[in-house]
Design a protein around this motif. Structure first.
Motif, PDB file in Angstrom:
ATOM      1  N   ARG A   8      16.689   4.055  55.761  1.00 63.19           N
ATOM      2  CA  ARG A   8      16.099   4.436  54.420  1.00 63.19           C
ATOM      3  C   ARG A   8      14.716   4.083  54.508  1.00 63.19           C
ATOM      4  O   ARG A   8      13.937   3.795  55.382  1.00 63.19           O
ATOM      5  CB  ARG A   8      16.852   3.252  53.481  1.00 63.19           C
ATOM      6  N   ASP A   9      14.059   4.233  53.295  1.00 61.46           N
ATOM      7  CA  ASP A   9      12.838   4.413  53.219  1.00 61.46           C
ATOM      8  C   ASP A   9      11.870   3.211  52.646  1.00 61.46           C
ATOM      9  O   ASP A   9      12.434   2.751  51.467  1.00 61.46           O
ATOM     10  CB  ASP A   9      12.146   5.781  52.524  1.00 61.46           C
ATOM     11  N   SER A  51       9.221   2.709  51.615  1.00 60.25           N
ATOM     12  CA  SER A  51       8.253   2.896  50.383  1.00 60.25           C
ATOM     13  C   SER A  51       9.025   3.045  49.069  1.00 60.25           C
ATOM     14  O   SER A  51       8.086   3.005  48.061  1.00 60.25           O
ATOM     15  CB  SER A  51       7.426   4.331  50.718  1.00 60.25           C
ATOM     16  N   ALA A  52      10.152   3.054  48.922  1.00 58.24           N
ATOM     17  CA  ALA A  52      11.089   2.998  47.668  1.00 58.24           C
ATOM     18  C   ALA A  52      10.964   1.422  47.174  1.00 58.24           C
ATOM     19  O   ALA A  52      11.679   0.924  47.755  1.00 58.24           O
ATOM     20  CB  ALA A  52      12.253   3.720  47.997  1.00 58.24           C
ATOM     21  N   ASN A  84      10.805   0.519  43.580  1.00 50.31           N
ATOM     22  CA  ASN A  84      10.791   0.658  42.164  1.00 50.31           C
ATOM     23  C   ASN A  84      11.387  -0.685  41.691  1.00 50.31           C
ATOM     24  O   ASN A  84      11.740  -1.737  42.411  1.00 50.31           O
ATOM     25  CB  ASN A  84      11.482   1.542  41.673  1.00 50.31           C
ATOM     26  N   ASP A 119      18.425   4.388  41.598  1.00 52.95           N
ATOM     27  CA  ASP A 119      17.204   4.021  41.832  1.00 52.95           C
ATOM     28  C   ASP A 119      17.190   2.929  43.196  1.00 52.95           C
ATOM     29  O   ASP A 119      17.861   1.857  43.223  1.00 52.95           O
ATOM     30  CB  ASP A 119      16.382   3.297  40.761  1.00 52.95           C
ATOM     31  N   ASN A 122      15.605   0.268  45.537  1.00 53.04           N
ATOM     32  CA  ASN A 122      14.643  -0.539  46.091  1.00 53.04           C
ATOM     33  C   ASN A 122      14.916  -0.922  47.223  1.00 53.04           C
ATOM     34  O   ASN A 122      15.857  -1.742  47.370  1.00 53.04           O
ATOM     35  CB  ASN A 122      14.602  -1.714  44.823  1.00 53.04           C
TER      36      ASN A 122
END
Length: 231
Positions: free
Chosen positions: A63-64, A66-67, A69, A79, A81
């Motif tokens: 996963r990323d 930078s996510a 939220n 969403d 996080n």
């Protein structure tokens, strides 16, 4: 007749001595048996925590980071996080007693995290030029309303200044032959294990609760440094 009476007295004396020896040895044997059983429970809890860190690290590795939220809800699938949702892997499954409204739907039916003492730490490291160029540390205790539980033991004493996988530690693990550019994610769990039996003679030497610390480090391709575009 006197010989029979003498044998009877000797027999009673021998039987009484055996009962006395048993009375002296039995408590020691019981403590040893309970101690071995307690160790088995502890090892079982430790293996559960290790498995959970591995599952969470596998989840994070694809996963990323930078996510980030503000969605702090394990039930939300829309969403992401990165840090909180990785910690959600260690939350209780839906419908179990340990679930609450936001920390649920995970893979952990075995241990219940105590917000006052336990912690989940997720760290992301970007390696550039053979050294850590950037790092981000997430502590679940901040979301729970506590402050850096990972720095404390189960008695509330400060025993460390940083997670096990700190920037300095990761730099010390890097070899000269390692790739110059790399990304890593580390998942650590600090869990206070309450002894099942709480045997007084054992708790005089071993703290109760006793902290279990388990961790997993895995590559995180999304954290690798990206080359700067040439205009």
């Amino acid at each position: 007749m006197f010989q029979s009476l003498k044998r009877f007295k000797l027999s009673n004396r021998s039987r009484g001595q055996s009962f006395l020896e048993l009375a002296l040895v039995l408590p020691v044997l019981m403590i040893m048996l309970l101690g071995v059983t307690e160790v088995a429970f502890y090892i079982g809890a430790y293996m559960d925590v290790v498995d959970l860190t591995r599952e969470a690290a596998r989840f994070a590795s694809v996963r990323d980071p930078s996510a980030v939220n503000s969605d702090f809800d394990c039930s939300s699938g829309t969403d992401l996080n990165f840090f909180y949702d990785t910690a959600c892997v260690i939350s209780p499954p839906a419908g179990t007693p340990g679930c609450n409204s936001t920390f649920c739907n995970g893979f952990n039916p075995y241990i219940t995290l105590n917000p006052a003492t336990d912690d989940v730490v997720i760290s992301v490291f970007t390696i550039a030029g053979g050294a850590v160029s950037d790092s981000t540390v997430f502590s679940l205790s901040h979301i729970f309303g506590s402050a850096d539980n990972y720095k404390k033991n189960c008695q509330g004493d400060i025993v460390r200044a940083a997670p096990y996988y700190s920037t300095a530690h990761v730099n010390s693990l890097l070899l000269s032959s390692a790739p110059a550019n790399k990304g890593y994610v580390a998942v650590e769990v600090y869990y206070c294990y309450d002894q099942v039996f709480g045997i007084p003679l054992i708790t005089d030497f071993i703290p109760n609760p006793l902290q279990i610390h388990a961790y997993t480090l895995m590559p995180l391709p999304a954290a690798q440094p990206t080359p700067t575009p040439i205009p």
